[in-house]
Design a protein around this motif. Structure first.
Motif, PDB file in Angstrom:
ATOM      1  N   ARG A  49       0.803  -1.213   0.000  1.00 32.16           N
ATOM      2  CA  ARG A  49       0.000   0.000   0.000  1.00 32.16           C
ATOM      3  C   ARG A  49       0.847   1.280   0.000  1.00 32.16           C
ATOM      4  O   ARG A  49       0.362   2.335   0.422  1.00 32.16           O
ATOM      5  N   ASP A  50       2.073   1.225  -0.479  1.00 30.97           N
ATOM      6  CA  ASP A  50       2.909   2.424  -0.485  1.00 30.97           C
ATOM      7  C   ASP A  50       2.317   3.542  -1.343  1.00 30.97           C
ATOM      8  O   ASP A  50       2.575   4.722  -1.111  1.00 30.97           O
ATOM      9  N   ASN A  51       1.523   3.189  -2.360  1.00 26.41           N
ATOM     10  CA  ASN A  51       0.979   4.170  -3.309  1.00 26.41           C
ATOM     11  C   ASN A  51      -0.160   3.522  -4.077  1.00 26.41           C
ATOM     12  O   ASN A  51      -0.461   2.339  -3.892  1.00 26.41           O
ATOM     13  N   ASP A  52      -0.795   4.296  -4.951  1.00 26.41           N
ATOM     14  CA  ASP A  52      -1.945   3.763  -5.684  1.00 26.41           C
ATOM     15  C   ASP A  52      -1.555   2.790  -6.789  1.00 26.41           C
ATOM     16  O   ASP A  52      -2.418   2.190  -7.427  1.00 26.41           O
ATOM     17  N   ALA A  53      -0.249   2.633  -7.019  1.00 27.84           N
ATOM     18  CA  ALA A  53       0.225   1.622  -7.965  1.00 27.84           C
ATOM     19  C   ALA A  53       0.431   0.274  -7.286  1.00 27.84           C
ATOM     20  O   ALA A  53       0.746  -0.711  -7.951  1.00 27.84           O
ATOM     21  N   TYR A  54       0.281   0.218  -5.972  1.00 24.51           N
ATOM     22  CA  TYR A  54       0.490  -0.999  -5.193  1.00 24.51           C
ATOM     23  C   TYR A  54       1.905  -1.546  -5.373  1.00 24.51           C
ATOM     24  O   TYR A  54       2.121  -2.758  -5.403  1.00 24.51           O
ATOM     25  N   LEU A  55       2.866  -0.612  -5.520  1.00 29.83           N
ATOM     26  CA  LEU A  55       4.264  -0.987  -5.678  1.00 29.83           C
ATOM     27  C   LEU A  55       5.087  -0.407  -4.530  1.00 29.83           C
ATOM     28  O   LEU A  55       4.749   0.655  -3.994  1.00 29.83           O
ATOM     29  N   PRO A  56       6.193  -1.042  -4.172  1.00 30.98           N
ATOM     30  CA  PRO A  56       7.107  -0.429  -3.208  1.00 30.98           C
ATOM     31  C   PRO A  56       7.544   0.954  -3.682  1.00 30.98           C
ATOM     32  O   PRO A  56       7.814   1.160  -4.882  1.00 30.98           O
ATOM     33  N   ALA A  57       7.618   1.901  -2.765  1.00 29.96           N
ATOM     34  CA  ALA A  57       7.886   3.300  -3.124  1.00 29.96           C
ATOM     35  C   ALA A  57       9.192   3.512  -3.891  1.00 29.96           C
ATOM     36  O   ALA A  57       9.215   4.295  -4.851  1.00 29.96           O
ATOM     37  N   PRO A  58      10.309   2.866  -3.533  1.00 26.61           N
ATOM     38  CA  PRO A  58      11.562   3.171  -4.246  1.00 26.61           C
ATOM     39  C   PRO A  58      11.494   2.890  -5.746  1.00 26.61           C
ATOM     40  O   PRO A  58      11.931   3.705  -6.551  1.00 26.61           O
ATOM     41  N   ILE A  59      10.930   1.748  -6.127  1.00 25.00           N
ATOM     42  CA  ILE A  59      10.850   1.446  -7.559  1.00 25.00           C
ATOM     43  C   ILE A  59       9.773   2.290  -8.226  1.00 25.00           C
ATOM     44  O   ILE A  59       9.943   2.754  -9.360  1.00 25.00           O
ATOM     45  N   HIS A  60       8.688   2.559  -7.523  1.00 26.35           N
ATOM     46  CA  HIS A  60       7.621   3.391  -8.086  1.00 26.35           C
ATOM     47  C   HIS A  60       8.141   4.786  -8.418  1.00 26.35           C
ATOM     48  O   HIS A  60       7.934   5.287  -9.529  1.00 26.35           O
ATOM     49  N   TYR A  61       8.813   5.422  -7.483  1.00 27.36           N
ATOM     50  CA  TYR A  61       9.332   6.776  -7.727  1.00 27.36           C
ATOM     51  C   TYR A  61      10.391   6.782  -8.831  1.00 27.36           C
ATOM     52  O   TYR A  61      10.439   7.706  -9.652  1.00 27.36           O
TER      53      TYR A  61
END
Length: 360
Positions: free
Chosen positions: A123-135
């Protein structure tokens, strides 16, 4: 751990390895567009200075102009440089027929190989991905958009984001690395624009102690396949969860949907995402394993902060995990956009079947 820093990286569509992935998947798209479900594709691409080598095994792959597909893919990425130009490429096509021994196991949609595949969501973001890789992905996607109006930016780029956590809560951005290829004499302009793009994505998480590394070598003019050889499947961690969750080891690109390296990894992600989206858990990791020629998975493993056994039972009861079941659920033989969606990760905020929320 109470406090820790986790780092992930992403690469642009012009990174040499991603150029290779896109070429391999453009050929997958072309092969599947023939509409023959007996088509089998396993293509590796190597790129270097004005050179492309294709190797791999295919069956019922009656694509008319392989070389033109290669050139069109490189042109779309934006390579018209002296050392790598779509119209100057020397293309060495070493594709050959699929082994008849492998065909014995896959003609009736048994798994195309043995292997393990992982899926993850949180639940790090609305992409349901860990924040480091998402950003990292989001920064490079925006940087690509900037290339449309800033001609000093060239296709090759990398980004790395270090996120500080306390428990499972994101606290701040500790360090950011962005390296983007640019025209001669424009390193400072590239640095400034890269930082502006990163700040727009990271927002309030950046503070006075955030450390910036912007084109840290001081020059990045020679890039792409002219600066570094690229190869299909060398960015599998970028493709998935940035190292936050395990990876089974098999690459996705260049493979038709009977290859469980690709299709079962998509299924594992879909399962994990829907477990989290349906509030069965706040985070979920799923492992699937297969044996070549065997239809049912050899194992299913669930790890989460929910009730793992009940999640596993739900999956076993309700979801067809055979290769054909996965192909049919996501209509993978009629999906002809693998090349476009093999960049900036295969998961996240993408309009692809395996990212849809809902168990139906």
């Amino acid at each position: 751990m109470d406090k820790y820093i986790f780092t992930s990286e992403s690469v642009s569509d012009g990174h040499p390895d991603k150029v290779s992935d896109q070429i391999s998947d453009a050929l997958v798209d072309a092969g599947l567009a023939l509409g023959d479900k007996t088509t089998r594709i396993a293509i590796e691409t190597l790129v270097s200075t004005n050179h492309v080598t294709l190797a791999g095994e295919v069956k019922n792959f009656n694509v008319v102009d392989v070389n033109q597909i290669v050139r069109d893919t490189v042109k779309k990425i934006g390579y018209e440089q002296e050392g790598f130009h779509w119209n100057k490429l020397d293309i060495d096509n070493r594709l050959h027929s699929q082994s008849s021994d492998i065909a014995l196991g896959t003609d009736d949609f048994g798994a195309g190989d043995q292997g393990i595949m992982f899926g993850y969501a949180n639940r790090d973001n609305d992409a349901y991905l860990p924040a480091p890789i998402h950003y990292s992905h989001e920064i490079l996607k925006q940087l690509k958009q900037e290339r449309e109006t800033n001609s000093f930016l060239l296709p090759d780029a990398k980004c790395q984001v270090s996120v500080e956590y306390r428990g499972d809560q994101i606290q701040r951005i500790d360090q950011v690395v962005v390296s983007t290829q640019h025209t001669e004499g424009d390193c400072d302009r590239a640095r400034k624009l890269s930082q502006d793009v990163a700040l727009s994505e990271l927002g309030h998480l950046v503070d006075d102690d955030t450390v910036w590394h912007l084109n840290p070598t001081g020059n990045f003019v020679v890039g792409g396949p002219d600066g570094d050889t690229g190869l299909t499947g060398r960015k599998i961690i970028v493709d998935t969860y940035g190292g936050w969750a395990p990876h089974g080891g098999g690459a996705f690109s260049g493979k038709d949907p009977t290859k469980v390296d690709r299709s079962a990894a998509y299924m594992a992600r879909w399962l994990a995402k829907n477990v989290v989206a349906s509030e069965m858990a706040d985070w979920c990791q799923i492992q699937l394993s297969y044996a070549i020629g065997v239809k049912e998975p050899t194992s299913i493993y669930v790890e989460s902060n929910g009730h793992n056994r009940s999640i596993e039972k739900f999956i076993r009861k309700n979801i067809d995990l055979t290769p054909l079941g996965i192909i049919d659920r996501f209509d993978l033989f009629n999906y002809n956009n693998y090349s476009e969606n093999c960049v900036y990760g295969h998961f996240g905020n993408k309009n692809v079947p395996w990212e849809k929320i809902g168990w139906e």
